[in-house]
Design a protein around this motif. Structure first.
Motif, short mmCIF file in Angstrom:
data_model
loop_
_atom_site.label_atom_id
_atom_site.label_comp_id
_atom_site.label_asym_id
_atom_site.label_seq_id
_atom_site.Cartn_x
_atom_site.Cartn_y
_atom_site.Cartn_z
N TYR A 35 0.74 -1.08 0.00
CA TYR A 35 0.12 0.07 -0.22
C TYR A 35 1.00 1.04 0.03
N GLU A 36 2.03 1.33 0.51
CA GLU A 36 3.05 2.36 0.86
C GLU A 36 4.25 2.71 -0.06
N ARG A 37 4.54 1.45 -0.86
CA ARG A 37 5.93 1.54 -1.65
C ARG A 37 5.80 1.21 -3.00
N VAL A 38 6.64 1.72 -3.84
CA VAL A 38 6.78 1.30 -5.25
C VAL A 38 8.37 1.13 -5.36
N THR A 39 8.51 0.19 -6.39
CA THR A 39 9.91 0.01 -6.65
C THR A 39 9.92 0.01 -8.39
N GLY A 64 -2.30 8.83 0.35
CA GLY A 64 -3.19 8.03 -0.77
C GLY A 64 -2.73 6.39 -0.69
N ASP A 65 -3.06 5.55 -1.53
CA ASP A 65 -2.87 4.18 -1.45
C ASP A 65 -2.45 3.85 -2.78
N VAL A 66 -1.13 3.08 -2.88
CA VAL A 66 -0.81 2.59 -4.15
C VAL A 66 -1.66 1.47 -4.87
N ASP A 67 -2.22 0.72 -3.77
CA ASP A 67 -3.24 -0.27 -4.47
C ASP A 67 -4.29 0.25 -5.15
#
Length: 121
Positions: A35-39, A64-67
């Motif tokens: 929900y909180e990180r992207v790579t 906000g929310d990545v998902d």
């Protein structure tokens, strides 16, 4: 190793345009569930046996929310890593990276950053 002075560090961008621009520059977002990180990773093949290099750009949602794809992402300092099959990727400063690879990696990040600039909050 850290790729410093690329301009991408601490850039704050909405997830949807970030995904679009990074994809255009061949940085693939990892499909890990978070929900909180992207790579984002960029793969660079090597002539060395069982070695592949990766540029990794990580980001963290500051709102906000990545998902749900409504996240606002703050990007971190990019990393250049060396993958040793089958052991994994090493990002340490003790790794030896060819000078031309470091230059290429910096240019790839800088080019993506230039396009991201118009989305920076």
């Amino acid at each position: 190793m850290k790729l410093e002075n690329t301009g991408i560090d601490n850039k704050v961008i909405d997830l949807v345009p970030l995904d679009h621009v990074m994809g255009k520059h061949a940085f693939i977002r990892g499909e890990n569930w978070d929900y909180e990180r992207v790579t984002y990773d960029y793969k660079i093949n090597s002539q060395e046996k069982n070695v592949t290099y990766y540029i990794r750009i990580q980001g963290e949602a500051i709102e906000g929310d990545v998902d749900r794809k409504d996240a606002v992402i703050k990007l971190k300092t990019p990393l250049l890593g060396k993958h040793y099959y089958p052991h994994g990727i090493e990002y340490g400063e003790d790794e030896n990276f060819p000078k031309n690879l470091i230059e290429r990696a910096n240019n790839l990040v800088i080019n993506a950053n230039e396009e991201l600039e118009k989305y920076n909050k």
